[in-house]
Design a protein around this motif. Sequence first.
Motif, mmCIF file in Angstrom:
data_model
loop_
_atom_site.group_PDB
_atom_site.id
_atom_site.type_symbol
_atom_site.label_atom_id
_atom_site.label_comp_id
_atom_site.label_asym_id
_atom_site.label_seq_id
_atom_site.Cartn_x
_atom_site.Cartn_y
_atom_site.Cartn_z
ATOM 1 N N UNK A 81 0.847 -1.181 0.000
ATOM 2 C CA UNK A 81 0.000 0.000 0.000
ATOM 3 C C UNK A 81 0.888 1.238 0.000
ATOM 4 N N UNK A 82 0.739 2.074 -1.018
ATOM 5 C CA UNK A 82 1.544 3.287 -1.124
ATOM 6 C C UNK A 82 0.878 4.481 -0.457
ATOM 7 N N UNK A 83 -0.422 4.368 -0.185
ATOM 8 C CA UNK A 83 -1.175 5.482 0.382
ATOM 9 C C UNK A 83 -1.134 5.492 1.903
ATOM 10 N N UNK A 84 -1.142 4.331 2.522
ATOM 11 C CA UNK A 84 -1.116 4.197 3.970
ATOM 12 C C UNK A 84 -0.191 3.043 4.344
ATOM 13 N N UNK A 85 0.371 3.108 5.533
ATOM 14 C CA UNK A 85 1.212 1.998 5.995
ATOM 15 C C UNK A 85 0.335 0.951 6.678
ATOM 16 N N UNK A 86 -0.702 0.546 5.979
ATOM 17 C CA UNK A 86 -1.625 -0.452 6.500
ATOM 18 C C UNK A 86 -2.446 -1.014 5.336
ATOM 19 N N UNK A 87 -2.777 -2.278 5.437
ATOM 20 C CA UNK A 87 -3.713 -2.921 4.519
ATOM 21 C C UNK A 87 -4.844 -3.504 5.349
ATOM 22 N N UNK A 88 -6.074 -3.289 4.904
ATOM 23 C CA UNK A 88 -7.232 -3.796 5.636
ATOM 24 C C UNK A 88 -8.073 -4.667 4.710
ATOM 25 N N UNK A 89 -8.581 -5.750 5.272
ATOM 26 C CA UNK A 89 -9.533 -6.554 4.510
ATOM 27 C C UNK A 89 -10.710 -6.881 5.418
ATOM 28 N N UNK A 90 -11.837 -7.178 4.800
ATOM 29 C CA UNK A 90 -13.093 -7.326 5.522
ATOM 30 C C UNK A 90 -13.778 -8.637 5.145
#
Length: 278
Positions: A45-54
């Motif tokens: 992820x280049x936008x945030x230092x996090x990846x989220x999945x649901x």
Amino acid sequence: MRFVTYTPPPPLGRFVRLLWYYAAPELPDLLERVLPSGAMSLLINLAEDELRWYDGAADGGAARCHRLSGIAVCGAHAEHFAIDSAEQRAIVGAELSPGGAAPFFGPDAGELGGAHVSLDALWGREAALVRERVLEAKTPEERLRMLESALAARLLRPRAPLERDRSVDFALAAFADQARAWTVADVTGQLGMSSKRFIRSFTERVGLTPKRYCRVQRFQQAVSAIERGERVSWAGVAAACGYYDQAHFIHDFRAFAGLTPTEYVTRRRERNHVPLDG
């Protein structure tokens, strides 16, 4: 929106099918359904230092959010899940070839099947350094080259398995042969292996059992047929993709997509997006 792809040459190309860059600065805060493909991916992820999945929200329940670091691995999966499209508005990824994960994640790569794992759990501090180098690159093409370099470096490590498993590659090619409906028994017969040994070897390399992998590939054929067809005949799609009948097709489709084919077409017209709860 900008979407850039790059196919790496051998030797990396024997293990990585595609590198890609996606950026869309203006995206609504929506959940986007991700369908199973049978492939394993590495995401940055280049936008945030996090990846989220649901999970859960796509079936009408409350969205359950799972958080990972900004560089993570999505194992080969046979279930749908969802991502926040706005959160992933700028992302670099690598799609690994089926059976190609071992050089990057070791002999236990098959255990990543169905899992989402922060890369630092596998690579330690190196994972964050890779993300930093990709972020420092100025253009999408440079970012893809930086990720290519990081993955290629893994091939140079001592004891890195530079050869693919020939029995698994034979099976993958057989299962992709649409002119003949290969069964696991057909493949093991050609290989001269016991069924138990073959299933274990295939699952360790691919992350899915042979039967589950074949079902996912057949599902993907159906999705592709739906995407191509202006007027969809479910009986025609079922027959073309090798399902026993229309009921079998609808049952399998719902198992993987969480939607009936008709519901999928409706969502497709809405760009496959559903609002985030709350």
